[in-house]
Design an enzyme around this catalytic site. Sequence first.
Site, PDB file in Angstrom:
ATOM      1  N   LYS A 289      -0.916  -1.570   1.612  1.00 11.94           N
ATOM      2  CA  LYS A 289       0.136  -2.243   2.377  1.00 11.94           C
ATOM      3  C   LYS A 289      -0.377  -2.845   3.675  1.00 11.94           C
ATOM      4  CE  LYS A 289       4.181  -0.527   0.078  1.00 11.94           C
ATOM      5  NZ  LYS A 289       5.312   0.378   0.026  1.00 11.94           N
ATOM      6  N   ARG A 324       2.039   7.015  -5.007  1.00  9.48           N
ATOM      7  CA  ARG A 324       2.159   5.765  -5.775  1.00  9.48           C
ATOM      8  C   ARG A 324       1.036   4.841  -5.333  1.00  9.48           C
ATOM      9  NH1 ARG A 324       4.278   0.697  -5.081  1.00  9.48           N
ATOM     10  NH2 ARG A 324       5.365  -0.215  -6.864  1.00  9.48           N
TER      11      ARG A 324
HETATM   12  N1  HH2 Z   1       6.550  -0.132  -2.636  1.00  8.64           N
HETATM   13  C1  HH2 Z   1       6.563  -1.256  -3.370  1.00  8.64           C
HETATM   14  C2  HH2 Z   1       7.313  -1.311  -4.554  1.00  8.64           C
HETATM   15  N2  HH2 Z   1       7.990  -0.247  -4.997  1.00  8.64           N
HETATM   16  N3  HH2 Z   1       8.663   2.011  -4.736  1.00  8.64           N
HETATM   17  C3  HH2 Z   1       8.659   3.134  -4.029  1.00  8.64           C
HETATM   18  N4  HH2 Z   1       9.351   4.204  -4.453  1.00  8.64           N
HETATM   19  N5  HH2 Z   1       7.964   3.237  -2.842  1.00  8.64           N
HETATM   20  C4  HH2 Z   1       7.257   2.208  -2.340  1.00  8.64           C
HETATM   21  O1  HH2 Z   1       6.654   2.358  -1.243  1.00  8.64           O
HETATM   22  C5  HH2 Z   1       7.242   0.965  -3.060  1.00  8.64           C
HETATM   23  C6  HH2 Z   1       7.973   0.900  -4.296  1.00  8.64           C
HETATM   24  C7  HH2 Z   1       5.792  -2.453  -2.918  1.00  8.64           C
HETATM   25  O2  HH2 Z   1       4.487  -2.428  -3.413  1.00  8.64           O
HETATM   26  P1  HH2 Z   1       3.963  -3.145  -4.778  1.00  8.64           P
HETATM   27  O3  HH2 Z   1       4.713  -2.689  -5.970  1.00  8.64           O
HETATM   28  O4  HH2 Z   1       2.513  -2.917  -4.851  1.00  8.64           O
HETATM   29  O5  HH2 Z   1       4.169  -4.678  -4.542  1.00  8.64           O
HETATM   30  P2  HH2 Z   1       5.325  -5.703  -4.956  1.00  8.64           P
HETATM   31  O6  HH2 Z   1       6.613  -5.176  -4.436  1.00  8.64           O
HETATM   32  O7  HH2 Z   1       4.901  -6.982  -4.299  1.00  8.64           O
HETATM   33  O8  HH2 Z   1       5.379  -5.798  -6.446  1.00  8.64           O
END
Ligand code: HH2
Length: 348
Positions: A289, A324
Amino acid sequence: MSFSLPDPDQILQPLPRSGASAAQTAPRRSLGGSRHLWWNEARLSGRDGTAAEVRDDAHHGAGFARISAARADLVGLSLNQPRIMGILNVTPDSFSDGGRHNLPEAALARAQEMLRDAEILDIGGESTRPGAAEVPVAEEIARTAPVIAALRAAGITAPISIDTRKAAVAEAALQAGANIINDVSAMRFDPDMAALAAQSGAPIVLMHSVATPETMQKHAHYDDVLWAVRDHLFQRVEAALSAGIRPENLILDPGIGFGKTTAHDLQLLRDLGSFHEFGLPLLLGASRKKFIGAITGAATASERVSGSVAVALQGAASGVQILRVHDTRETRQALSIWQAIQGNYHEE
Ligand code: HH2
Protein backbone atom coordinates in the site's frame (compact mmCIF):
# COMPACT_ATOMS: atom_id res chain seq x y z
CA MET A 1 -20.82 -18.67 21.35
CA SER A 2 -21.71 -16.28 24.15
CA PHE A 3 -20.82 -12.82 22.97
CA SER A 4 -20.59 -9.43 24.60
CA LEU A 5 -19.34 -6.15 23.22
CA PRO A 6 -16.57 -4.16 24.92
CA ASP A 7 -17.27 -1.05 26.99
CA PRO A 8 -17.75 1.58 24.27
CA ASP A 9 -15.86 4.24 26.24
CA GLN A 10 -12.72 2.30 27.10
CA ILE A 11 -10.09 0.50 25.09
CA LEU A 12 -8.36 -2.43 26.73
CA GLN A 13 -5.26 -3.20 24.70
CA PRO A 14 -3.28 -6.29 25.65
CA LEU A 15 0.49 -5.87 25.46
CA PRO A 16 1.52 -9.04 23.62
CA ARG A 17 4.61 -11.02 24.51
CA SER A 18 6.00 -13.81 22.45
CA GLY A 19 6.61 -17.39 23.47
CA ALA A 20 10.35 -16.83 23.48
CA SER A 21 10.22 -14.19 26.24
CA ALA A 22 11.77 -15.07 29.59
CA ALA A 23 9.78 -17.14 32.06
CA GLN A 24 7.28 -15.09 33.98
CA THR A 25 5.75 -15.44 37.38
CA ALA A 26 2.72 -13.41 36.35
CA PRO A 27 -0.17 -15.26 34.66
CA ARG A 28 0.46 -16.03 31.02
CA ARG A 29 -2.84 -15.28 29.44
CA SER A 30 -3.47 -16.62 25.96
CA LEU A 31 -3.86 -13.96 23.27
CA GLY A 32 -6.90 -15.13 21.35
CA GLY A 33 -5.75 -18.74 21.59
CA SER A 34 -2.46 -17.96 19.81
CA ARG A 35 0.30 -20.57 19.83
CA HIS A 36 2.89 -17.81 19.81
CA LEU A 37 1.68 -14.92 21.88
CA TRP A 38 0.55 -14.37 25.41
CA TRP A 39 -0.03 -11.36 27.62
CA ASN A 40 -0.34 -10.45 31.23
CA GLU A 41 -0.92 -6.72 31.20
CA ALA A 42 -3.07 -4.37 29.20
CA ARG A 43 -3.31 -0.65 28.60
CA LEU A 44 -6.65 0.83 29.48
CA SER A 45 -7.40 4.07 27.60
CA GLY A 46 -10.37 6.34 28.00
CA ARG A 47 -11.86 8.83 25.56
CA ASP A 48 -10.54 11.65 27.69
CA GLY A 49 -6.97 10.58 26.95
CA THR A 50 -6.39 8.85 30.29
CA ALA A 51 -4.33 5.67 30.19
CA ALA A 52 -3.38 3.15 32.84
CA GLU A 53 -1.75 -0.27 32.97
CA VAL A 54 -3.97 -3.07 34.21
CA ARG A 55 -2.69 -6.43 35.34
CA ASP A 56 -5.52 -8.11 37.14
CA ASP A 57 -8.98 -8.74 35.89
CA ALA A 58 -10.86 -7.61 39.00
CA HIS A 59 -12.68 -4.84 37.11
CA HIS A 60 -12.19 -6.04 33.57
CA GLY A 61 -12.99 -9.73 33.73
CA ALA A 62 -15.19 -9.77 30.64
CA GLY A 63 -12.63 -7.83 28.57
CA PHE A 64 -9.78 -10.05 29.73
CA ALA A 65 -11.82 -13.13 28.85
CA ARG A 66 -12.69 -11.80 25.37
CA ILE A 67 -9.05 -11.02 24.61
CA SER A 68 -7.88 -14.45 25.77
CA ALA A 69 -10.57 -16.68 24.27
CA ALA A 70 -9.60 -18.85 21.32
CA ARG A 71 -11.11 -17.50 18.11
CA ALA A 72 -13.59 -19.62 16.15
CA ASP A 73 -12.12 -21.65 13.30
CA LEU A 74 -12.45 -20.05 9.89
CA VAL A 75 -14.19 -22.59 7.64
CA GLY A 76 -12.26 -25.42 9.25
CA LEU A 77 -8.99 -23.47 9.54
CA SER A 78 -7.73 -22.99 13.09
CA LEU A 79 -6.77 -19.39 13.84
CA ASN A 80 -4.27 -20.28 16.55
CA GLN A 81 -1.48 -18.93 14.34
CA PRO A 82 -1.27 -16.23 11.66
CA ARG A 83 -2.77 -17.36 8.37
CA ILE A 84 -1.80 -15.99 4.98
CA MET A 85 -4.56 -14.85 2.64
CA GLY A 86 -3.27 -14.54 -0.93
CA ILE A 87 -4.74 -11.74 -3.03
CA LEU A 88 -6.02 -12.61 -6.48
CA ASN A 89 -7.46 -9.58 -8.20
CA VAL A 90 -9.28 -10.43 -11.43
CA THR A 91 -9.56 -6.81 -12.46
CA PRO A 92 -8.00 -4.81 -15.26
CA ASP A 93 -7.01 -1.99 -12.91
CA SER A 94 -6.03 -3.12 -9.38
CA PHE A 95 -3.16 -1.01 -8.15
CA SER A 96 -0.77 -3.91 -7.82
CA ASP A 97 -1.79 -6.95 -9.85
CA GLY A 98 -4.46 -5.48 -12.15
CA GLY A 99 -4.76 -7.13 -15.56
CA ARG A 100 -2.46 -10.05 -14.77
CA HIS A 101 -4.86 -12.81 -13.73
CA ASN A 102 -8.11 -12.03 -15.53
CA LEU A 103 -8.38 -15.22 -17.54
CA PRO A 104 -9.39 -18.32 -15.55
CA GLU A 105 -6.22 -20.18 -16.65
CA ALA A 106 -3.93 -17.38 -15.45
CA ALA A 107 -5.95 -17.02 -12.24
CA LEU A 108 -5.76 -20.77 -11.59
CA ALA A 109 -2.01 -20.84 -12.12
CA ARG A 110 -1.49 -17.92 -9.75
CA ALA A 111 -3.89 -19.42 -7.17
CA GLN A 112 -2.00 -22.73 -7.21
CA GLU A 113 1.28 -20.90 -6.87
CA MET A 114 0.02 -18.83 -3.93
CA LEU A 115 -1.46 -21.84 -2.15
CA ARG A 116 2.01 -23.29 -1.67
CA ASP A 117 2.36 -20.60 0.99
CA ALA A 118 -1.11 -19.20 1.64
CA GLU A 119 -4.03 -20.92 3.34
CA ILE A 120 -6.83 -18.67 2.07
CA LEU A 121 -7.47 -16.94 -1.26
CA ASP A 122 -9.18 -13.56 -1.63
CA ILE A 123 -10.70 -12.99 -5.05
CA GLY A 124 -11.72 -9.47 -6.09
CA GLY A 125 -13.36 -8.17 -9.25
CA GLU A 126 -13.50 -4.48 -8.38
CA SER A 127 -10.52 -2.33 -7.49
CA THR A 128 -11.01 -0.37 -4.30
CA ARG A 129 -7.80 1.62 -4.62
CA PRO A 130 -8.19 5.33 -3.87
CA GLY A 131 -10.09 7.01 -6.70
CA ALA A 132 -11.34 3.75 -8.28
CA ALA A 133 -14.73 3.88 -9.99
CA GLU A 134 -17.55 1.43 -9.33
CA VAL A 135 -17.88 -1.68 -11.51
CA PRO A 136 -21.42 -2.75 -12.59
CA VAL A 137 -22.72 -5.86 -10.78
CA ALA A 138 -22.98 -8.05 -13.90
CA GLU A 139 -19.43 -7.21 -14.89
CA GLU A 140 -18.10 -7.95 -11.41
CA ILE A 141 -19.91 -11.31 -11.34
CA ALA A 142 -18.59 -12.17 -14.80
CA ARG A 143 -15.05 -11.46 -13.60
CA THR A 144 -15.19 -13.42 -10.33
CA ALA A 145 -17.72 -16.30 -10.32
CA PRO A 146 -16.22 -18.25 -13.27
CA VAL A 147 -12.75 -17.96 -11.75
CA ILE A 148 -13.98 -19.28 -8.40
CA ALA A 149 -15.81 -22.13 -10.15
CA ALA A 150 -12.62 -22.94 -12.11
CA LEU A 151 -10.55 -23.04 -8.90
CA ARG A 152 -13.03 -25.43 -7.29
CA ALA A 153 -13.25 -27.55 -10.46
CA ALA A 154 -9.45 -27.84 -10.36
CA GLY A 155 -9.70 -29.33 -6.88
CA ILE A 156 -8.71 -26.32 -4.77
CA THR A 157 -10.29 -26.85 -1.35
CA ALA A 158 -8.77 -23.90 0.55
CA PRO A 159 -11.16 -21.28 1.90
CA ILE A 160 -11.91 -18.63 -0.74
CA SER A 161 -13.18 -15.18 0.12
CA ILE A 162 -14.94 -12.87 -2.28
CA ASP A 163 -13.78 -9.27 -2.00
CA THR A 164 -16.90 -7.30 -2.85
CA ARG A 165 -19.25 -4.63 -1.52
CA LYS A 166 -22.23 -6.07 -3.44
CA ALA A 167 -24.60 -8.76 -2.20
CA ALA A 168 -25.36 -10.11 -5.69
CA VAL A 169 -21.66 -10.54 -6.42
CA ALA A 170 -21.11 -12.24 -3.05
CA GLU A 171 -24.09 -14.52 -3.63
CA ALA A 172 -22.85 -15.60 -7.07
CA ALA A 173 -19.40 -16.19 -5.62
CA LEU A 174 -20.76 -18.31 -2.76
CA GLN A 175 -22.73 -20.36 -5.28
CA ALA A 176 -19.57 -20.82 -7.33
CA GLY A 177 -17.71 -22.15 -4.29
CA ALA A 178 -16.45 -19.20 -2.24
CA ASN A 179 -17.00 -19.49 1.50
CA ILE A 180 -16.11 -16.11 3.04
CA ILE A 181 -17.39 -12.58 2.29
CA ASN A 182 -14.85 -9.75 2.44
CA ASP A 183 -16.74 -6.45 2.38
CA VAL A 184 -14.55 -3.34 2.61
CA SER A 185 -17.69 -1.27 3.23
CA ALA A 186 -18.68 -3.46 6.20
CA MET A 187 -22.22 -3.87 4.76
CA ARG A 188 -22.77 -0.11 4.33
CA PHE A 189 -22.62 -0.05 0.55
CA ASP A 190 -25.32 -2.62 -0.21
CA PRO A 191 -28.32 -2.88 2.12
CA ASP A 192 -28.78 -6.54 1.11
CA MET A 193 -25.33 -7.64 2.24
CA ALA A 194 -26.21 -8.18 5.91
CA ALA A 195 -29.17 -10.44 5.07
CA LEU A 196 -27.04 -12.46 2.65
CA ALA A 197 -24.34 -12.97 5.27
CA ALA A 198 -26.92 -13.98 7.86
CA GLN A 199 -28.77 -16.41 5.57
CA SER A 200 -25.70 -17.97 3.99
CA GLY A 201 -23.88 -18.45 7.30
CA ALA A 202 -20.64 -17.41 5.58
CA PRO A 203 -18.03 -15.61 7.70
CA ILE A 204 -17.79 -11.92 6.81
CA VAL A 205 -14.91 -9.47 7.10
CA LEU A 206 -16.05 -6.07 8.38
CA MET A 207 -13.49 -3.42 7.45
CA HIS A 208 -13.25 0.20 8.51
CA SER A 209 -13.55 2.67 5.65
CA VAL A 210 -15.04 6.07 5.09
CA ALA A 211 -17.19 7.20 2.14
CA THR A 212 -16.38 5.22 -1.02
CA PRO A 213 -13.04 4.37 -2.67
CA GLU A 214 -13.77 7.14 -5.20
CA THR A 215 -13.84 9.85 -2.55
CA MET A 216 -12.32 8.37 0.61
CA GLN A 217 -9.02 10.24 0.58
CA LYS A 218 -10.96 13.52 0.88
CA HIS A 219 -12.35 12.20 4.18
CA ALA A 220 -9.07 11.33 5.89
CA HIS A 221 -9.74 13.53 8.94
CA TYR A 222 -10.14 12.18 12.44
CA ASP A 223 -9.82 13.64 15.94
CA ASP A 224 -8.28 10.32 16.87
CA VAL A 225 -8.05 7.62 14.22
CA LEU A 226 -7.90 4.77 16.73
CA TRP A 227 -11.15 5.78 18.38
CA ALA A 228 -12.79 6.48 15.01
CA VAL A 229 -11.96 2.99 13.74
CA ARG A 230 -12.92 1.35 17.01
CA ASP A 231 -16.29 3.20 17.16
CA HIS A 232 -17.02 2.31 13.56
CA LEU A 233 -16.21 -1.37 14.03
CA PHE A 234 -18.27 -1.40 17.23
CA GLN A 235 -21.22 -0.01 15.33
CA ARG A 236 -20.76 -2.43 12.40
CA VAL A 237 -20.58 -5.41 14.78
CA GLU A 238 -23.83 -4.23 16.37
CA ALA A 239 -25.40 -3.94 12.90
CA ALA A 240 -24.21 -7.43 11.99
CA LEU A 241 -25.58 -8.98 15.17
CA SER A 242 -28.93 -7.27 14.79
CA ALA A 243 -29.14 -8.59 11.20
CA GLY A 244 -28.79 -12.11 12.61
CA ILE A 245 -25.15 -12.77 11.70
CA ARG A 246 -23.60 -15.10 14.25
CA PRO A 247 -20.68 -13.57 16.20
CA GLU A 248 -18.40 -16.50 15.34
CA ASN A 249 -18.76 -15.45 11.69
CA LEU A 250 -17.33 -11.94 12.18
CA ILE A 251 -13.78 -10.86 11.33
CA LEU A 252 -12.57 -7.28 11.89
CA ASP A 253 -10.15 -5.20 9.84
CA PRO A 254 -8.91 -1.64 10.56
CA GLY A 255 -8.80 -0.86 6.82
CA ILE A 256 -5.24 0.32 6.25
CA GLY A 257 -5.14 2.98 3.50
CA PHE A 258 -8.91 3.40 3.28
CA GLY A 259 -9.48 7.10 3.91
CA LYS A 260 -6.28 7.39 5.92
CA THR A 261 -3.02 9.28 5.75
CA THR A 262 0.34 7.64 6.34
CA ALA A 263 0.27 8.89 9.95
CA HIS A 264 -3.16 7.29 10.45
CA ASP A 265 -1.98 3.99 8.97
CA LEU A 266 1.07 3.99 11.24
CA GLN A 267 -0.96 4.71 14.35
CA LEU A 268 -3.30 1.81 13.55
CA LEU A 269 -0.35 -0.52 12.89
CA ARG A 270 1.21 0.52 16.21
CA ASP A 271 -2.02 -0.20 18.10
CA LEU A 272 -3.43 -3.19 16.22
CA GLY A 273 -3.72 -4.96 19.56
CA SER A 274 -6.45 -2.56 20.64
CA PHE A 275 -8.93 -4.44 18.44
CA HIS A 276 -8.51 -7.79 20.23
CA GLU A 277 -10.98 -6.66 22.86
CA PHE A 278 -13.86 -7.56 20.53
CA GLY A 279 -12.84 -11.20 20.93
CA LEU A 280 -12.98 -11.65 17.14
CA PRO A 281 -10.30 -12.59 14.59
CA LEU A 282 -8.43 -9.67 13.02
CA LEU A 283 -7.42 -9.28 9.38
CA LEU A 284 -4.69 -6.92 8.19
CA GLY A 285 -4.45 -5.77 4.58
CA ALA A 286 -1.42 -3.52 4.20
CA SER A 287 0.34 -5.28 1.34
CA ARG A 288 2.12 -2.95 -1.12
CA LYS A 289 0.00 0.00 0.00
CA LYS A 290 0.77 3.66 -0.51
CA PHE A 291 2.11 4.39 2.97
CA ILE A 292 4.98 1.98 2.28
CA GLY A 293 5.88 4.07 -0.75
CA ALA A 294 5.44 7.31 1.20
CA ILE A 295 7.92 6.19 3.87
CA THR A 296 10.49 4.49 1.66
CA GLY A 297 10.19 6.23 -1.69
CA ALA A 298 9.24 2.93 -3.40
CA ALA A 299 7.08 4.51 -6.07
CA THR A 300 5.57 1.42 -7.68
CA ALA A 301 3.63 -1.34 -5.91
CA SER A 302 6.05 -4.08 -7.03
CA GLU A 303 8.93 -2.29 -5.25
CA ARG A 304 7.13 -2.53 -1.90
CA VAL A 305 7.59 -6.23 -1.14
CA SER A 306 10.10 -5.92 1.71
CA GLY A 307 8.10 -3.15 3.38
CA SER A 308 4.98 -5.29 3.08
CA VAL A 309 6.71 -8.22 4.73
CA ALA A 310 7.81 -5.95 7.58
CA VAL A 311 4.20 -4.88 8.12
CA ALA A 312 2.99 -8.50 8.01
CA LEU A 313 5.47 -9.35 10.79
CA GLN A 314 4.20 -6.42 12.85
CA GLY A 315 0.71 -7.87 12.34
CA ALA A 316 1.84 -11.33 13.44
CA ALA A 317 3.59 -9.94 16.52
CA SER A 318 0.41 -8.02 17.37
CA GLY A 319 -1.67 -11.19 17.24
CA VAL A 320 -3.42 -10.57 13.90
CA GLN A 321 -4.89 -13.85 12.68
CA ILE A 322 -5.19 -13.21 8.92
CA LEU A 323 -2.57 -11.44 6.79
CA ARG A 324 -3.91 -10.39 3.38
CA VAL A 325 -0.89 -10.20 1.07
CA HIS A 326 0.20 -10.19 -2.56
CA ASP A 327 3.64 -11.68 -1.89
CA THR A 328 2.71 -15.00 -0.38
CA ARG A 329 6.09 -16.68 -0.74
CA GLU A 330 8.09 -13.84 0.82
CA THR A 331 5.55 -13.46 3.62
CA ARG A 332 5.59 -17.19 4.36
CA GLN A 333 9.37 -17.26 4.61
CA ALA A 334 9.40 -14.32 7.03
CA LEU A 335 6.55 -15.78 9.06
CA SER A 336 8.23 -19.20 9.27
CA ILE A 337 11.35 -17.60 10.70
CA TRP A 338 9.32 -15.51 13.15
CA GLN A 339 7.39 -18.60 14.25
CA ALA A 340 10.58 -20.65 14.63
CA ILE A 341 12.11 -17.94 16.84
CA GLN A 342 8.97 -17.99 18.99
CA GLY A 343 9.82 -21.59 19.79
CA ASN A 344 7.84 -23.53 17.24
CA TYR A 345 10.82 -25.11 15.55
CA HIS A 346 11.57 -28.82 15.89
CA GLU A 347 14.57 -30.56 14.30
CA GLU A 348 13.53 -33.04 11.64
N1 HH2 B 1 -7.49 -3.76 0.71
C1 HH2 B 1 -7.78 -3.79 -0.60
C2 HH2 B 1 -8.86 -4.57 -1.05
N2 HH2 B 1 -9.57 -5.33 -0.22
N3 HH2 B 1 -10.01 -6.11 1.97
C3 HH2 B 1 -9.73 -6.11 3.27
N4 HH2 B 1 -10.45 -6.85 4.13
N5 HH2 B 1 -8.70 -5.34 3.78
C4 HH2 B 1 -7.94 -4.56 3.00
O1 HH2 B 1 -7.03 -3.86 3.53
C5 HH2 B 1 -8.21 -4.52 1.59
C6 HH2 B 1 -9.28 -5.34 1.09
C7 HH2 B 1 -6.98 -2.98 -1.56
O2 HH2 B 1 -5.89 -3.70 -2.04
P1 HH2 B 1 -5.84 -4.58 -3.41
O3 HH2 B 1 -6.88 -5.63 -3.43
O4 HH2 B 1 -4.47 -5.09 -3.54
O5 HH2 B 1 -6.05 -3.55 -4.56
P2 HH2 B 1 -7.34 -3.10 -5.41
O6 HH2 B 1 -8.38 -2.65 -4.45
O7 HH2 B 1 -6.81 -2.00 -6.27
O8 HH2 B 1 -7.84 -4.27 -6.19
